[in-house]
Motif scaffolding. Structure first.
Motif, PDB file in Angstrom:
ATOM      1  N   ALA A   7       0.842  -1.191   0.000  1.00  0.00           N
ATOM      2  CA  ALA A   7       0.000   0.000   0.000  1.00  0.00           C
ATOM      3  C   ALA A   7       0.877   1.240   0.000  1.00  0.00           C
ATOM      4  N   ILE A   8       0.549   2.184  -0.887  1.00  0.00           N
ATOM      5  CA  ILE A   8       1.288   3.436  -0.981  1.00  0.00           C
ATOM      6  C   ILE A   8       0.571   4.547  -0.220  1.00  0.00           C
ATOM      7  N   SER A   9      -0.738   4.644  -0.409  1.00  0.00           N
ATOM      8  CA  SER A   9      -1.519   5.680   0.264  1.00  0.00           C
ATOM      9  C   SER A   9      -2.957   5.221   0.362  1.00  0.00           C
ATOM     10  N   GLN A  10      -3.697   5.886   1.246  1.00  0.00           N
ATOM     11  CA  GLN A  10      -5.098   5.530   1.443  1.00  0.00           C
ATOM     12  C   GLN A  10      -5.848   6.773   1.896  1.00  0.00           C
ATOM     13  N   ALA A  11      -6.946   7.086   1.212  1.00  0.00           N
ATOM     14  CA  ALA A  11      -7.752   8.248   1.587  1.00  0.00           C
ATOM     15  C   ALA A  11      -9.111   8.162   0.918  1.00  0.00           C
ATOM     16  N   ASP A  12     -10.134   8.653   1.605  1.00  0.00           N
ATOM     17  CA  ASP A  12     -11.477   8.831   1.051  1.00  0.00           C
ATOM     18  C   ASP A  12     -12.017   7.563   0.393  1.00  0.00           C
ATOM     19  N   GLY A  13     -11.757   6.405   1.007  1.00  0.00           N
ATOM     20  CA  GLY A  13     -12.308   5.157   0.487  1.00  0.00           C
ATOM     21  C   GLY A  13     -11.546   4.549  -0.664  1.00  0.00           C
ATOM     22  N   PHE A  14     -10.302   5.006  -0.905  1.00  0.00           N
ATOM     23  CA  PHE A  14      -9.465   4.457  -1.977  1.00  0.00           C
ATOM     24  C   PHE A  14      -8.096   4.072  -1.416  1.00  0.00           C
ATOM     25  N   ILE A  15      -7.510   3.048  -2.019  1.00  0.00           N
ATOM     26  CA  ILE A  15      -6.166   2.635  -1.651  1.00  0.00           C
ATOM     27  C   ILE A  15      -5.323   2.498  -2.912  1.00  0.00           C
ATOM     28  N   SER A  16      -4.129   3.055  -2.860  1.00  0.00           N
ATOM     29  CA  SER A  16      -3.191   2.987  -3.982  1.00  0.00           C
ATOM     30  C   SER A  16      -2.201   1.871  -3.705  1.00  0.00           C
ATOM     31  N   VAL A  17      -2.058   0.980  -4.668  1.00  0.00           N
ATOM     32  CA  VAL A  17      -1.240  -0.226  -4.480  1.00  0.00           C
ATOM     33  C   VAL A  17      -0.142  -0.274  -5.538  1.00  0.00           C
ATOM     34  N   GLN A  18       1.073  -0.562  -5.093  1.00  0.00           N
ATOM     35  CA  GLN A  18       2.184  -0.783  -6.026  1.00  0.00           C
ATOM     36  C   GLN A  18       2.568  -2.252  -6.008  1.00  0.00           C
ATOM     37  N   GLN A  19       2.843  -2.780  -7.190  1.00  0.00           N
ATOM     38  CA  GLN A  19       3.321  -4.152  -7.318  1.00  0.00           C
ATOM     39  C   GLN A  19       4.755  -4.122  -7.811  1.00  0.00           C
ATOM     40  N   ILE A  48       0.540   5.329  -9.223  1.00  0.00           N
ATOM     41  CA  ILE A  48       0.197   5.318  -7.806  1.00  0.00           C
ATOM     42  C   ILE A  48      -0.151   6.737  -7.385  1.00  0.00           C
ATOM     43  N   LEU A  49      -0.948   6.877  -6.350  1.00  0.00           N
ATOM     44  CA  LEU A  49      -1.250   8.178  -5.762  1.00  0.00           C
ATOM     45  C   LEU A  49      -0.382   8.342  -4.526  1.00  0.00           C
ATOM     46  N   ASN A  50       0.302   9.470  -4.451  1.00  0.00           N
ATOM     47  CA  ASN A  50       1.229   9.710  -3.349  1.00  0.00           C
ATOM     48  C   ASN A  50       0.500  10.156  -2.089  1.00  0.00           C
ATOM     49  N   PRO A  51       1.016   9.780  -0.921  1.00  0.00           N
ATOM     50  CA  PRO A  51       0.504  10.375   0.314  1.00  0.00           C
ATOM     51  C   PRO A  51       0.737  11.887   0.279  1.00  0.00           C
ATOM     52  N   ARG A 103      -5.830  13.590   2.061  1.00  0.00           N
ATOM     53  CA  ARG A 103      -5.736  13.911   0.647  1.00  0.00           C
ATOM     54  C   ARG A 103      -4.576  13.158   0.013  1.00  0.00           C
ATOM     55  N   PHE A 104      -4.550  13.199  -1.312  1.00  0.00           N
ATOM     56  CA  PHE A 104      -3.429  12.647  -2.066  1.00  0.00           C
ATOM     57  C   PHE A 104      -2.538  13.801  -2.524  1.00  0.00           C
ATOM     58  N   GLY A 105      -1.227  13.590  -2.475  1.00  0.00           N
ATOM     59  CA  GLY A 105      -0.291  14.670  -2.764  1.00  0.00           C
ATOM     60  C   GLY A 105       0.178  14.748  -4.200  1.00  0.00           C
ATOM     61  N   GLY A 106      -0.169  13.774  -5.023  1.00  0.00           N
ATOM     62  CA  GLY A 106       0.261  13.792  -6.415  1.00  0.00           C
ATOM     63  C   GLY A 106       0.043  12.447  -7.066  1.00  0.00           C
ATOM     64  N   ILE A 107       0.410  12.374  -8.321  1.00  0.00           N
ATOM     65  CA  ILE A 107       0.307  11.142  -9.104  1.00  0.00           C
ATOM     66  C   ILE A 107       1.698  10.776  -9.590  1.00  0.00           C
ATOM     67  N   THR A 108       2.106   9.536  -9.374  1.00  0.00           N
ATOM     68  CA  THR A 108       3.382   9.037  -9.884  1.00  0.00           C
ATOM     69  C   THR A 108       3.114   7.947 -10.907  1.00  0.00           C
ATOM     70  N   VAL A 109       3.622   8.142 -12.107  1.00  0.00           N
ATOM     71  CA  VAL A 109       3.506   7.138 -13.169  1.00  0.00           C
ATOM     72  C   VAL A 109       4.768   6.290 -13.169  1.00  0.00           C
ATOM     73  N   LEU A 110       4.603   4.982 -13.263  1.00  0.00           N
ATOM     74  CA  LEU A 110       5.702   4.033 -13.113  1.00  0.00           C
ATOM     75  C   LEU A 110       6.119   3.460 -14.469  1.00  0.00           C
ATOM     76  N   ALA A 125     -11.065  17.609  -5.452  1.00  0.00           N
ATOM     77  CA  ALA A 125     -11.018  17.882  -4.017  1.00  0.00           C
ATOM     78  C   ALA A 125     -10.217  16.846  -3.237  1.00  0.00           C
ATOM     79  N   ARG A 126      -9.856  15.755  -3.884  1.00  0.00           N
ATOM     80  CA  ARG A 126      -9.125  14.701  -3.178  1.00  0.00           C
ATOM     81  C   ARG A 126      -7.607  14.928  -3.190  1.00  0.00           C
ATOM     82  N   PHE A 127      -7.151  15.949  -3.906  1.00  0.00           N
ATOM     83  CA  PHE A 127      -5.724  16.247  -3.977  1.00  0.00           C
ATOM     84  C   PHE A 127      -5.423  17.556  -3.264  1.00  0.00           C
TER      85      PHE A 127
END
Length: 285
Positions: free
Chosen positions: A123-135, A223-226, A232-239, A272-274
């Motif tokens: 898990a990378i981040s979690q907010a507002d009912g969503f979780i960002s997962v990296q594999q 992934i969405l950054n903490p 809130r989410f602090g940004g978007i990281t493309v892998l 509003a989530r960022f």
């Protein structure tokens, strides 16, 4: 081609990638990162699944935070990882048997080495009912060097997801343009001469295609950054995995677009989530 390691057969993906030949970097690249084994994330606990025998060693781990968020999601991710390990285990067994038969016939000059594979979901981040997962996938199948692959996806509570990047970004073309600009800067920082900027820009254009494709299909492994702002989410990281946008020696790229630079790019449901600044892992020395 939409890239999401979280929704593909991982074993099939990495096997295909391992068959690629080494790409030779251009003379403008003054320094490249050594082609060395990638470090996997810090241990997330005892492996939830492990296979060990004379031809193969494999393990899979799913972050307990994912299971706490949604046990069904954690089970699905583990099932996919288990399938990938079992496929690689079968491949290793076949290859070892073929090697042993060739040795008996005196037809081989190489030594079989046991294959290795590790799959981690964290898990990378979690907010507002969503979780960002990296594999993260690590694979060593006896080639010139090990390989590693990155994938990211976003999931909603109770089975929602993976969420496509186009559900978050309202203008994929503008997002893609910023993504390509960030990748160019990352390549320059990694070792290309400033005088090679034109070449790097052409290279990135060739790899990612037009802005809309870059901002939708290529950006779909993210992934969405903490955030420094709670909830809130602090940004978007493309892998980007090795080979995605350059030779193996360049390694992987993680291109982050902070929340402040996403203003005007997000769909109404996501704007509003960022907020705040992205909290990124410390850079390796």
């Amino acid at each position: 081609m939409t890239r999401s390691l979280l929704t593909l057969s991982a074993a099939a993906f990495v096997l295909a990638a391992c068959m690629q030949g080494e790409e030779v970097g251009p003379p403008q690249l003054s320094e490249t990162r050594a082609a060395e084994t990638a470090s996997l994330p810090a241990n997330l606990g005892s492996p939830a699944m492990e296979i060990t025998n004379e031809s193969f060693e494999g393990r899979a781990v799913v972050d307990p935070q994912i299971a706490a968020f949604d046990p069904q999601l954690a089970g699905q991710l583990m099932a996919r990882a288990q399938e990938a390990l079992e496929e690689m285990n079968a491949s290793a067994s076949r290859d070892q048997a073929e090697w042993a038969a060739a040795v008996e016939e005196g037809e081989t000059g190489y030594t079989f080495r046991p294959y290795e594979m590790e799959v981690r979901h964290h898990a990378i981040s979690q907010a507002d009912g969503f979780i960002s997962v990296q594999q993260d996938i690590y694979l060593n199948s006896g080639g010139a060097h090990p390989n590693y692959f990155l994938g990211g996806a976003l999931y909603g509570v109770e089975g929602g997801g993976p969420v496509p990047i186009t559900a978050i970004v309202a203008d994929p073309a503008l997002f893609g343009a910023r993504l390509k600009a960030g990748l160019v800067e990352a390549k320059i920082d990694r070792g290309y001469e400033e005088s090679a900027r034109g070449y790097v820009e052409e290279q990135v254009e060739e790899y990612l295609g037009d802005d809309a494709v870059a901002g939708s299909e290529w950006a779909n492994s993210y992934i969405l950054n903490p955030s420094t702002e709670e909830g809130r989410f602090g940004g978007i990281t493309v892998l980007f995995s090795p080979y995605d946008v350059g030779p193996y020696a360049e390694g992987s790229y993680e291109i982050t677009i902070p929340a402040a630079e996403l203003e005007g790019l997000l769909t109404p449901a996501w704007a509003a989530r960022f907020g705040g600044e992205p909290v990124l892992p410390p850079k390796e020395e």
